[in-house]
Write an enzyme that holds these catalytic residues in place. Structure first.
Site, short mmCIF file in Angstrom:
data_model
loop_
_atom_site.label_atom_id
_atom_site.label_comp_id
_atom_site.label_asym_id
_atom_site.label_seq_id
_atom_site.Cartn_x
_atom_site.Cartn_y
_atom_site.Cartn_z
N GLY A 38 7.14 -1.06 6.00
CA GLY A 38 8.53 -1.46 6.09
C GLY A 38 9.42 -0.44 6.77
N GLU A 39 10.62 -0.87 7.13
CA GLU A 39 11.67 -0.03 7.72
C GLU A 39 12.66 0.33 6.60
OE1 GLU A 39 14.34 2.09 9.06
OE2 GLU A 39 12.92 1.61 10.67
N CYS B 71 -0.94 7.37 9.65
CA CYS B 71 0.28 6.80 10.23
C CYS B 71 -0.02 5.54 11.02
CB CYS B 71 0.92 7.84 11.14
SG CYS B 71 2.44 7.30 11.92
N SER C 28 11.92 7.86 7.15
CA SER C 28 11.53 7.63 8.54
C SER C 28 12.09 6.30 9.02
CB SER C 28 10.00 7.62 8.67
OG SER C 28 9.61 7.35 10.00
N GLU D 195 0.83 -1.19 0.00
CA GLU D 195 0.00 0.00 0.00
C GLU D 195 0.87 1.24 0.00
OE1 GLU D 195 -4.28 -1.07 1.98
OE2 GLU D 195 -2.70 -0.47 3.39
N CYS E 204 1.59 -0.39 15.13
CA CYS E 204 1.58 -0.34 13.67
C CYS E 204 0.92 -1.57 13.06
CB CYS E 204 3.02 -0.21 13.15
SG CYS E 204 3.13 -0.08 11.35
N ASN F 99 -3.41 6.40 15.74
CA ASN F 99 -4.57 6.10 14.91
C ASN F 99 -5.14 4.73 15.27
OD1 ASN F 99 -4.74 8.42 13.03
ND2 ASN F 99 -2.66 7.79 12.53
N CYS G 54 6.72 -5.89 7.30
CA CYS G 54 7.79 -5.28 8.10
C CYS G 54 8.21 -6.26 9.19
CB CYS G 54 7.31 -3.98 8.74
SG CYS G 54 8.60 -3.08 9.65
N CYS H 218 6.50 -2.95 15.45
CA CYS H 218 6.14 -1.93 16.42
C CYS H 218 4.72 -2.16 16.92
CB CYS H 218 6.26 -0.54 15.79
SG CYS H 218 7.95 -0.11 15.31
N SER I 263 11.31 7.66 14.59
CA SER I 263 10.14 7.26 15.37
C SER I 263 10.60 6.99 16.80
CB SER I 263 9.50 6.00 14.76
OG SER I 263 9.01 6.28 13.47
N LEU I 264 10.41 7.96 17.67
CA LEU I 264 10.93 7.89 19.04
C LEU I 264 9.91 7.21 19.96
CD1 LEU I 264 13.42 8.67 20.66
CD2 LEU I 264 12.33 10.89 21.11
N HIS I 265 8.78 7.85 20.16
CA HIS I 265 7.58 7.29 20.80
C HIS I 265 7.70 7.02 22.30
CE1 HIS I 265 6.08 7.23 16.83
NE2 HIS I 265 6.68 6.12 16.45
N CYS J 277 3.44 8.87 0.18
CA CYS J 277 4.00 8.06 1.26
C CYS J 277 4.30 6.68 0.67
CB CYS J 277 3.02 7.96 2.42
SG CYS J 277 3.61 6.95 3.80
#
Length: 354
Positions: free
Chosen positions: A172-173, A345, A204, A95, A127, A302, A120, A124, A227-229, A113
């Site tokens: 994916g990363e 996201c 990212s 996607e 996600c 989200n 992935c 996470c 991506s800290l979070h 995007c």
């Protein structure tokens, strides 16, 4: 006797096409025409290349493969965001998302995007992509192809449409598919192609430390979002398993090195949930980022089925941001796009009904 293997046309630079044309007895200008048809005009078939004769097209086909992505589904959000499900040559699916931002001055911004992997491996906690597991890396042509095929599709409605920005924030990363992503960026930037500025592209990452430092050396112009979070290892370990390999101390050191080499500000992404949008976390985050050349982007989490995470109330987000501002940290809250079609996201996955 060596077997000649076809090369993916959409993954070739202009220089590579010039070399291939020379090897098969075609003149240099044919390579330039070919590159412009594919990378600038976003054509999807050999027959659309009107100024290349049938004989030369057949010669080119002997060395080059052209496989556009197959559109399985297109969804449109109430805010204008479009999400595309594409099928790849091997029947895997990915996607990607087109976001349009109108401007009162200069040109409108059209951001794609892009996905860099099928699925992935990072996993996470917030996600959707990780829930699908990891299948494989995308090729250069498959990464670039998402931008080309969206361009082709939208130009059916608007012939002047141009993608202006790229964010490698899809499935994916990106830094675990490092070489292909960097070569895709070079292709997207080429003047005779889509000519998207390096500073209009952002990678990212969840924090792959060696590649962050390598990126600073290889391409200091492209943007970086981390991506800290979470501000503490024990919390981040649960949210982002990569943190067990590269804990926050190492990640912050790598970010310092990145900014020292590139002189570019990093965007630190922080997903806020009803559970973590608290003053204590904001204060801890401000302490962690003290001295970093960066900007915090707050992302209200989200809704994703299976994660159990809830979005915080708007007033909690505002208070969180205020704590960071009071500590001298640059901060903003991300404008939500496409959540109603699972295009925001953390929501991308490969589910569809045939």
């Amino acid at each position: 006797m060596s077997i000649m293997v076809n090369i993916e046309l959409r993954g070739c630079s202009e220089d590579e096409l010039i070399k291939i044309c020379k090897e098969i007895g075609l003149k240099r200008f044919r390579a330039i025409q070919l590159f412009q048809w594919v990378q600038q005009k976003a054509v999807r078939t050999w027959e659309e290349m009107k100024n290349i004769g049938e004989r030369d097209r057949q010669t080119l086909r002997s060395r080059l493969s052209l496989y556009p992505l197959e559109k399985v589904r297109e969804q449109r959000s109430k805010d204008g965001t479009r999400k595309y499900l594409f099928r790849l040559e091997d029947s895997e699916t990915i996607e990607c998302v087109l976001m349009d931002y109108a401007r009162t001055s200069s040109r409108d911004r059209h951001t794609v995007c892009v996905s860099t992997q099928v699925g992935c491996a990072v996993g996470c906690a917030f996600c959707a992509t990780g829930l699908e597991g990891f299948r494989r890396n995308l090729s250069i042509g498959e990464i670039v192809g998402q931008v080309l095929d969206i361009t082709h599709l939208v130009r059916q409605e608007d012939p002047d449409f141009q993608v202006t920005n790229i964010v490698f924030m899809g499935m994916g990363e990106p830094l675990l598919n490092y070489d292909q992503v960097l070569q895709a960026i070079q292709l997207l930037n080429q003047a005779q192609g889509l000519n998207i500025g390096m500073r209009r592209m952002t990678i990212s990452t969840c924090g792959v430390v060696p590649q962050i430092i390598q990126l600073a050396k290889d391409n200091p112009q492209v943007g970086l979002a981390v991506s800290l979070h979470a501000s503490q290892d024990e919390v981040r370990n649960k949210l982002i398993p990569m943190n067990r390999r590269y804990p926050l101390t190492q990640l912050m050191e790598a970010c310092q090195e990145y900014t020292q080499i590139t002189h570019r500000r990093i965007t630190f992404e922080v997903a806020l949930t009803a559970e973590n949008a608290k003053r204590e976390e904001a204060e801890a985050l401000a302490k962690l980022l003290k001295g970093q050349f960066g900007h915090v982007n707050l992302i209200p989490v989200n809704p994703v089925a299976g994660t159990g995470m809830e979005r915080p109330k708007p007033e909690l987000i505002r208070r969180f941001a205020q704590v960071l501002e009071d500590a001298g940290i640059s901060v903003s809250s991300r404008e939500e796009r496409g959540a109603d079609i699972d295009a925001a996201c953390g929501q991308l996955r490969r589910q569809w009904e045939g």
